[in-house]
Every structure is written in structure tokens, then in C-alpha cells.
Motif scaffolding. Structure first.
Motif, short mmCIF file in Angstrom:
data_model
loop_
_atom_site.label_atom_id
_atom_site.label_comp_id
_atom_site.label_asym_id
_atom_site.label_seq_id
_atom_site.Cartn_x
_atom_site.Cartn_y
_atom_site.Cartn_z
N LEU A 21 0.89 -1.16 0.00
CA LEU A 21 0.00 0.00 0.00
C LEU A 21 0.92 1.20 0.00
CD1 LEU A 21 -2.80 -0.75 2.62
CD2 LEU A 21 -3.12 -0.16 0.24
N TYR A 22 0.67 2.16 -0.90
CA TYR A 22 1.59 3.28 -1.00
C TYR A 22 0.91 4.54 -1.53
CZ TYR A 22 1.93 2.32 -6.09
OH TYR A 22 1.67 2.15 -7.43
N PRO A 23 1.46 5.71 -1.18
CA PRO A 23 0.92 6.97 -1.69
C PRO A 23 1.39 7.19 -3.13
CG PRO A 23 2.79 7.44 -0.30
CD PRO A 23 2.59 5.94 -0.26
N THR A 24 0.49 7.68 -3.96
CA THR A 24 0.84 7.93 -5.36
C THR A 24 0.63 9.41 -5.68
OG1 THR A 24 -1.36 7.61 -6.35
CG2 THR A 24 -0.05 5.61 -5.89
N ASP A 25 0.68 9.72 -6.95
CA ASP A 25 0.43 11.08 -7.42
C ASP A 25 -1.06 11.43 -7.37
OD1 ASP A 25 0.03 9.14 -9.38
OD2 ASP A 25 0.56 10.48 -11.03
N LYS A 87 -1.90 17.53 -14.64
CA LYS A 87 -2.93 16.70 -14.02
C LYS A 87 -2.56 15.25 -14.27
CE LYS A 87 -7.45 15.42 -13.12
NZ LYS A 87 -7.35 14.35 -12.20
N PRO A 88 -2.45 14.44 -13.23
CA PRO A 88 -2.12 13.03 -13.46
C PRO A 88 -3.08 12.42 -14.49
CG PRO A 88 -2.03 13.51 -11.12
CD PRO A 88 -2.60 14.74 -11.79
N THR A 89 -2.49 11.90 -15.56
CA THR A 89 -3.27 11.37 -16.68
C THR A 89 -2.79 9.97 -17.02
OG1 THR A 89 -3.56 13.61 -17.54
CG2 THR A 89 -4.02 11.80 -19.06
N THR A 90 -3.70 9.03 -16.93
CA THR A 90 -3.42 7.65 -17.29
C THR A 90 -3.76 7.47 -18.76
OG1 THR A 90 -3.94 6.90 -15.06
CG2 THR A 90 -4.03 5.25 -16.82
N ILE A 91 -2.84 6.84 -19.48
CA ILE A 91 -3.05 6.60 -20.91
C ILE A 91 -3.20 5.11 -21.13
CG2 ILE A 91 -2.02 6.79 -23.21
CD1 ILE A 91 -0.65 9.33 -22.29
N VAL A 114 2.74 7.98 -16.18
CA VAL A 114 4.04 8.48 -15.71
C VAL A 114 3.74 9.34 -14.49
CG1 VAL A 114 6.06 9.88 -16.24
CG2 VAL A 114 5.01 8.49 -18.04
N THR A 115 4.33 9.01 -13.35
CA THR A 115 4.10 9.77 -12.13
C THR A 115 5.16 10.86 -11.98
OG1 THR A 115 3.84 9.68 -9.74
CG2 THR A 115 5.33 8.06 -10.72
N PHE A 116 4.71 12.01 -11.51
CA PHE A 116 5.62 13.13 -11.27
C PHE A 116 5.73 13.47 -9.79
CE2 PHE A 116 4.45 13.46 -15.68
CZ PHE A 116 5.63 13.80 -16.30
N GLU A 117 4.98 12.74 -8.95
CA GLU A 117 5.01 12.95 -7.50
C GLU A 117 6.29 12.34 -6.96
OE1 GLU A 117 4.77 11.67 -3.52
OE2 GLU A 117 4.41 10.23 -5.12
N SER A 118 6.94 12.99 -6.01
CA SER A 118 8.31 12.60 -5.62
C SER A 118 8.43 11.17 -5.08
CB SER A 118 8.89 13.59 -4.61
OG SER A 118 8.14 13.57 -3.41
N PHE A 119 7.55 10.74 -4.18
CA PHE A 119 7.69 9.40 -3.60
C PHE A 119 7.44 8.31 -4.64
CE2 PHE A 119 6.07 5.56 -1.61
CZ PHE A 119 7.08 5.27 -0.72
N SER A 120 6.32 8.37 -5.32
CA SER A 120 6.00 7.31 -6.28
C SER A 120 6.96 7.32 -7.47
CB SER A 120 4.54 7.40 -6.76
OG SER A 120 4.23 8.66 -7.28
N LYS A 121 7.45 8.49 -7.85
CA LYS A 121 8.42 8.56 -8.95
C LYS A 121 9.73 7.88 -8.54
CE LYS A 121 10.50 11.75 -12.26
NZ LYS A 121 9.81 11.30 -13.47
N SER A 176 -7.05 11.44 -14.58
CA SER A 176 -7.84 11.42 -15.82
C SER A 176 -7.42 10.15 -16.56
CB SER A 176 -7.51 12.63 -16.69
OG SER A 176 -7.85 13.82 -16.02
N ILE A 177 -8.30 9.60 -17.37
CA ILE A 177 -7.96 8.41 -18.15
C ILE A 177 -8.31 8.67 -19.60
CG2 ILE A 177 -8.36 5.94 -18.53
CD1 ILE A 177 -9.06 5.68 -15.58
N VAL A 178 -7.32 8.44 -20.47
CA VAL A 178 -7.47 8.67 -21.91
C VAL A 178 -7.05 7.41 -22.64
CG1 VAL A 178 -6.66 10.08 -23.84
CG2 VAL A 178 -6.92 11.11 -21.58
#
Length: 190
Positions: A21-25, A87-91, A114-121, A176-178
Motif C-alpha cells: 500500500l503506497y501513496p501515489t500522485d 494533471k495526473p493522466t493515465t493513458i 508516468v508519475t511526477f510525485e516525488s515518492f511514487s516517482k 484522468s484516463i485517456v
């Protein structure tokens, strides 16, 4: 515990086929090695989710993302460059390769961000493979925006719970999901 120790522990757990279990963007996530089908099966079981519903993966860079698809249309790179840092965007892309078969949708597509948040990155960078990132909740229940929102039964079912950002109390929303087809056609899902 330092963030670096937390990342080290999470990586050791995933390398052994464990679930974290972990924190993400976005929201807190349930994660595992996206290339390990047994670990992915554990995530589906914890989520009480049908494995016909695909899960999202996180990676640390567009370069790493490209390794898991046979073809990435140009418009996907445009989304990565423009939308993801804002904005975190899932492709969702077709022709996934190199990940667990039970992670790939029936149509051969895979959802990746692609995550830009420091921990998950940093976690993704040091793990060197995609990490499953599905919201920390039982399927159909609200996503855990913060650690305190996680159902205690989930805490008992995973192999490692990250310490980083446990004290955080602020609003988070899913990505967001695209979906981007091979021909470049874009469909906004969320």
C-alpha cells in the motif's frame, strides 16, 4: 523511518512477489510488480475485483513507458508532455508487452501513467519496472484519498504498508484516463 528506507522496504517486498500500500500522485494505491502474474492476482483478490477489469500501472518516465508497448502513437507523447505534469493522466494504449498477462485487457491494451510525485516517482525509478497502482479500496467502495481513509481490512491483506505521507490530510482525486488507439484516435474515459 526515512523515505529512502521506506522505498527500499517496498521494493524488497515487491521483488519477493509481495503487495504494498503506497501513496501515489493521486490517491493511495495497492501495488505490486506489474511483471509478476501471481502478485497481480493477489491484487485482484484484495480488491475483490474481476480480473477482466484492467488495473493501472505507474512508471517513472516516458522512456520506461515506451518499453511496455509495441507502438506508441505521437499523440500519446503529446499527452505525456502537456497533460501529465499538470494533471495526473493515465493513458491506455494497445499492444502491451513485457507485463503480466493478467494485467493486460482482453483487447491487448494496458493503462499506464508516468508519475511526477516525488515518492511514487522515486519508487518506480528504483524498482526499474512498472508498478501496479489501483486505488486502495475494495472494488466499488470510495478510493482512499489519504492513509486514514484506508479500510483496516486492506491493511491486514497486504505485505507492506509505506510510512511516507501517512500523516497527510488533504484532498486527492483519481487520474484522468485517456484511451489512445493505434491510429491516434483519442477517447476520454474519465
Amino acid at each position: 523511518m526515512t523515505q529512502q528506507e521506506d522505498i527500499k522496504n517496498a521494493i524488497e517486498c515487491m521483488r519477493k512477489g509481495g503487495v504494498i500500500l503506497y501513496p501515489t500522485d493521486t490517491v493511495w494505491g495497492i501495488g505490486c510488480d506489474a511483471t509478476n502474474p501471481e502478485a497481480v492476482a493477489k491484487v485482484y483478490k484484495i480488491k475483490q475485483r474481476d480480473d477482466s477489469k484492467a488495473l493501472i500501472c505507474l512508471v517513472d518516465s516516458a522512456d520506461r513507458m515506451a518499453r511496455y508497448f509495441r507502438n506508441v502513437p505521437q499523440v500519446a507523447w503529446d499527452f505525456i508532455d502537456a497533460a501529465m505534469p499538470v494533471k495526473p493522466t493515465t493513458i491506455i494504449l494497445d499492444d502491451a508487452t513485457g507485463v503480466a498477462n493478467n494485467l493486460v485487457a482482453e483487447d491487448g491494451s494496458l493503462a499506464m501513467r508516468v508519475t511526477f510525485e516525488s515518492f511514487s516517482k522515486e519508487l518506480c525509478y528504483r524498482f526499474q519496472k512498472p508498478i501496479v497502482s489501483t486505488s486502495a479500496n475494495v472494488s466499488g467502495e470510495p478510493a482512499a484519498q489519504n492513509y486514514r481513509d484506508i479500510d483496516p481490512t486492506l491493511l491486514e491483506q497486504v505485505d507492506y504498508v509505506c510510512w511516507t505521507r501517512r500523516q497527510e490530510h488533504k484532498p486527492h482525486t483519481p487520474s484522468s484516463i485517456v484511451k489512445i488507439a493505434k491510429n491516434g484516435e483519442v477517447t476520454i474515459i474519465r
